[in-house]
Design a protein around this motif. Structure first.
Motif, PDB file in Angstrom:
ATOM      1  N   PHE A  78       0.862  -1.185   0.000  1.00 59.19           N
ATOM      2  CA  PHE A  78       0.000   0.000   0.000  1.00 59.19           C
ATOM      3  C   PHE A  78       0.898   1.234   0.000  1.00 59.19           C
ATOM      4  O   PHE A  78       1.460   1.620   1.033  1.00 59.19           O
ATOM      5  N   GLY A  79       1.046   1.840  -1.157  1.00 62.09           N
ATOM      6  CA  GLY A  79       1.929   2.983  -1.297  1.00 62.09           C
ATOM      7  C   GLY A  79       1.175   4.283  -1.516  1.00 62.09           C
ATOM      8  O   GLY A  79      -0.060   4.337  -1.505  1.00 62.09           O
ATOM      9  N   LEU A  80       1.937   5.345  -1.762  1.00 63.15           N
ATOM     10  CA  LEU A  80       1.356   6.669  -1.921  1.00 63.15           C
ATOM     11  C   LEU A  80       0.484   6.761  -3.166  1.00 63.15           C
ATOM     12  O   LEU A  80      -0.556   7.426  -3.157  1.00 63.15           O
ATOM     13  N   THR A  81       0.883   6.071  -4.239  1.00 65.46           N
ATOM     14  CA  THR A  81       0.097   6.130  -5.474  1.00 65.46           C
ATOM     15  C   THR A  81      -1.304   5.594  -5.263  1.00 65.46           C
ATOM     16  O   THR A  81      -2.303   6.210  -5.673  1.00 65.46           O
ATOM     17  N   LEU A  82      -1.411   4.435  -4.627  1.00 60.88           N
ATOM     18  CA  LEU A  82      -2.724   3.859  -4.361  1.00 60.88           C
ATOM     19  C   LEU A  82      -3.503   4.727  -3.383  1.00 60.88           C
ATOM     20  O   LEU A  82      -4.725   4.897  -3.520  1.00 60.88           O
ATOM     21  N   ASN A  83      -2.821   5.307  -2.416  1.00 62.41           N
ATOM     22  CA  ASN A  83      -3.470   6.184  -1.449  1.00 62.41           C
ATOM     23  C   ASN A  83      -4.095   7.398  -2.142  1.00 62.41           C
ATOM     24  O   ASN A  83      -5.256   7.768  -1.874  1.00 62.41           O
ATOM     25  N   ILE A  84      -3.340   8.025  -3.051  1.00 64.53           N
ATOM     26  CA  ILE A  84      -3.860   9.173  -3.790  1.00 64.53           C
ATOM     27  C   ILE A  84      -5.013   8.741  -4.705  1.00 64.53           C
ATOM     28  O   ILE A  84      -6.001   9.475  -4.872  1.00 64.53           O
ATOM     29  N   ALA A  85      -4.894   7.561  -5.288  1.00 68.64           N
ATOM     30  CA  ALA A  85      -5.978   7.052  -6.131  1.00 68.64           C
ATOM     31  C   ALA A  85      -7.262   6.893  -5.328  1.00 68.64           C
ATOM     32  O   ALA A  85      -8.355   7.233  -5.797  1.00 68.64           O
ATOM     33  N   ARG A 202      -0.960   5.466   9.413  1.00 65.41           N
ATOM     34  CA  ARG A 202      -2.396   5.271   9.196  1.00 65.41           C
ATOM     35  C   ARG A 202      -3.135   6.604   9.143  1.00 65.41           C
ATOM     36  O   ARG A 202      -4.005   6.802   8.292  1.00 65.41           O
ATOM     37  N   ALA A 203      -2.822   7.518  10.046  1.00 69.81           N
ATOM     38  CA  ALA A 203      -3.530   8.795  10.071  1.00 69.81           C
ATOM     39  C   ALA A 203      -3.294   9.590   8.791  1.00 69.81           C
ATOM     40  O   ALA A 203      -4.219  10.182   8.238  1.00 69.81           O
ATOM     41  N   SER A 204      -2.053   9.615   8.313  1.00 74.56           N
ATOM     42  CA  SER A 204      -1.774  10.365   7.080  1.00 74.56           C
ATOM     43  C   SER A 204      -2.458   9.714   5.887  1.00 74.56           C
ATOM     44  O   SER A 204      -2.937  10.409   4.978  1.00 74.56           O
ATOM     45  N   ALA A 205      -2.543   8.384   5.867  1.00 74.04           N
ATOM     46  CA  ALA A 205      -3.234   7.699   4.778  1.00 74.04           C
ATOM     47  C   ALA A 205      -4.726   8.020   4.798  1.00 74.04           C
ATOM     48  O   ALA A 205      -5.336   8.283   3.752  1.00 74.04           O
ATOM     49  N   ILE A 206      -5.329   7.987   5.980  1.00 73.97           N
ATOM     50  CA  ILE A 206      -6.748   8.315   6.105  1.00 73.97           C
ATOM     51  C   ILE A 206      -6.997   9.767   5.720  1.00 73.97           C
ATOM     52  O   ILE A 206      -8.006  10.098   5.080  1.00 73.97           O
ATOM     53  N   SER A 207      -6.071  10.662   6.091  1.00 73.16           N
ATOM     54  CA  SER A 207      -6.264  12.085   5.809  1.00 73.16           C
ATOM     55  C   SER A 207      -6.292  12.363   4.307  1.00 73.16           C
ATOM     56  O   SER A 207      -6.992  13.273   3.853  1.00 73.16           O
ATOM     57  N   ILE A 208      -5.549  11.583   3.524  1.00 76.24           N
ATOM     58  CA  ILE A 208      -5.561  11.781   2.074  1.00 76.24           C
ATOM     59  C   ILE A 208      -6.932  11.434   1.499  1.00 76.24           C
ATOM     60  O   ILE A 208      -7.472  12.148   0.643  1.00 76.24           O
TER      61      ILE A 208
END
Length: 548
Positions: A78-85, A202-208
């Motif tokens: 689970f990386g930044l690209t998928l998170n932004i997607a 986790r918090a930064s991922a949820i915030s995106i």
């Protein structure tokens, strides 16, 4: 005497990407992934069942891309690209709820109905969304998330075609309700992000994802207004069909497939446990009360802001008032930065800081909002930034209550936000009309003060079922928190073994690499070891016990 080796299990937190297995008899290790709700001892059985019944098709007919199929030996990254997607998916699905709001006059003229009749459309689409929150989003705890998300996107996209072409108001209203119910995709994605993201981010991922959701709320009105200014209002829905098609394609090629959770539960038991959580979990109830008040303040501010800027002393045009939405977007864009900070703190302190800043900006708006536009700009930016940070910190907190019930916990939390929006809109408008801007702003200030009182009732480290108090200390940084230690298991002794067992060892506050060296040490001594980590604690709290 022959000493048998056991399968070493390592389960870190509740993140599927952190599970590994090691067969000490073969001296080989392989990474694996296990769902967060497995009990100790069930990992191997689940992996064997998964290998036998690996899902290769969505809905039984559409092939799942090979790299997205669940494979315990190859955890999905689970990386930044998928998170932004995920944030992008949230933006253009939640936007379905708000496209209609700037279009009501044109829709009424096209259908030949009164404003009173067409005003039911926003209410129906929001009612549909509430129904989806209650009846669809909890399915994330029962079925596989990938097909659930794809199904909701397909449904909302297909029905949006009907919104674009129908010439009957009743059909438009029915379709609006169903589209609202199907637009709960972000509320399935957010618990999925909490499952996939490592605990340290986790918090930064949820915030995106939250940022994408809030962007959708703000962008939908702006885009719909601009498009309808130059072409037919139906083009707005053609645009919605197009972007939802992109979301569907992106979801198909990017969403990983993970096994369903809670196979022992039924749909009705899922709904029952939602009701149970809403009255038995102190952390959830505290978060819901705060979310309700925060949402009421947010709705009160944005609804009455139009009246303030359109009247004395400003007399701004509709276009200028609409530009204040850009300030809100700037505030939303700061969400991921706040999420990074929340990852370093105990979520309770992040909530405390956010509420204190909300008090400051509400005070600015109450005291100077009707005097100078600079105060309005500062308050608009600050309220959006810290309201989002508050929501992320509260979500991070409730997702720790029960990892296997994250979809249900999130549904209860979002329902409280929805109720807050209704309260803020109705009460805030009433106060503004009858008493003016300043009393309306003071109402929000009072709600924010109440949020602070509710937060201070429970300390940052209280037990799960503690309603009041400050047990567990006041440590603010996550690394300073000493979690309760899981009990050390005492393995049964066998008369066949004459070799004395080495003493049990406990590792506290040591890096993860220490476990590997301990396992190598065990192999050199010829022992058979089993390593288990309670999924409620971080990987630093390990209990290592020798077994035969």
């Amino acid at each position: 005497m022959t000493r048998t080796s056991s399968l070493t299990e390592e389960t870190v937190g509740d993140d599927p990407s952190h599970a590994r297995k090691d067969n000490s008899s073969q001296g080989a290790s392989a990474e694996s992934s296990a769902p967060p709700n497995l009990e100790e001892g069930e990992v191997v059985q689940q992996e064997q069942e998964t290998i036998k019944t690996q899902r290769t098709r969505d809905f039984g007919i559409i092939p799942i891309p090979f790299h997205l199929r669940y494979d315990p030996s190859k955890p999905f990254h689970f990386g930044l690209t998928l998170n932004i997607a995920f944030g992008f998916f949230s933006t253009f699905t939640v936007a379905n709820l708000y496209y209609c709001q700037p279009l009501l006059i044109q829709i009424s003229q096209d259908f030949g109905v009164t404003y009173s009749e067409v005003s039911k459309v926003p209410t129906l689409i929001q009612a549909g969304y509430a129904a989806g929150l209650l009846l669809i989003s909890p399915l994330g705890d029962l079925v596989r998330r990938r097909p659930l998300i794809l199904a909701t996107i397909i449904l909302s996209t297909s029905l949006t075609v009907g919104l674009a072409v129908t010439g009957n108001l009743v059909v438009f209203e029915v379709l609006s309700f169903i589209v609202g119910a199907a637009s709960v995709t972000p509320q399935v994605l957010i618990p999925l992000v909490a499952d996939l993201a490592p605990d340290k981010r986790r918090a930064s991922a949820i915030s995106i994802v939250f940022s994408g959701l809030l962007f959708g709320i703000l962008v939908a009105r702006v885009l719909a207004g601009i498009i309808a200014q130059f072409v037919s209002w139906r083009v707005v829905y053609y645009f919605a069909i197009g972007v939802q098609g992109l979301v569907l394609i992106g979801s198909y090629f990017m969403l990983p497939d993970y096994p369903s959770k809670n196979k022992h539960l039924t749909y009705w038991s899922i709904l029952w446990t939602m009701a149970k959580f809403s009255v038995t979990e102190p952390v959830l109830i505290q978060a819901c009360i705060i979310n309700l008040c925060s949402s009421a303040c947010f709705s009160n501010f944005w609804v009455t802001l139009t009246f303030l800027l359109g009247g004395p002393p400003y007399f701004y045009s509709t276009l200028v008032i609409g530009l204040f939405g850009l300030i809100g977007m700037a505030g939303v864009s700061m969400g991921p930065i706040g999420g990074r900070l929340i990852d370093k703190l105990v979520p309770w302190y992040a909530s405390l800081v956010s509420i204190c800043f909300l008090l400051v900006f509400q005070a600015i708006q109450t005291g100077a909002g009707g005097i100078h536009v600079a105060a309005v700009i500062v308050a608009t930016f600050g309220l959006d930034v810290f309201r989002q940070n508050l929501q992320v910190s509260l979500s991070t907190t409730i997702f720790k209550i029960e990892p296997a019930a994250r979809a249900r916990l999130n549904a209860v939390s979002i329902l409280s936000i929805f109720i807050g929006q209704v309260v803020g809109t109705s009460v805030g408008t009433h106060v503004f009309i009858h008493f003016g801007w300043q009393p309306g702003a003071a109402l929000s200030l009072g709600w924010t003060g109440f949020m602070l009182l509710v937060l201070l009732v429970r300390g940052p480290h209280c037990g799960r079922y503690t309603w009041f108090g400050y047990g567990g200390g006041l440590a603010a940084k996550r690394g300073d928190v000493t979690a309760p230690q899981p009990p050390i298991e005492s393995p049964p002794s066998t008369s066949a073994s004459k070799v004395s067992d080495p003493p049990e060892e406990r590792m506290e506050e040591k890096p993860k690499s220490a476990m590997k060296s301990l396992l190598h040490k065990a192999r050199r001594k010829g022992g058979a070891w089993s390593v288990r980590i309670n999924d409620r604690f971080t990987y630093n709290n390990l209990s290592v016990t020798k077994v035969i």
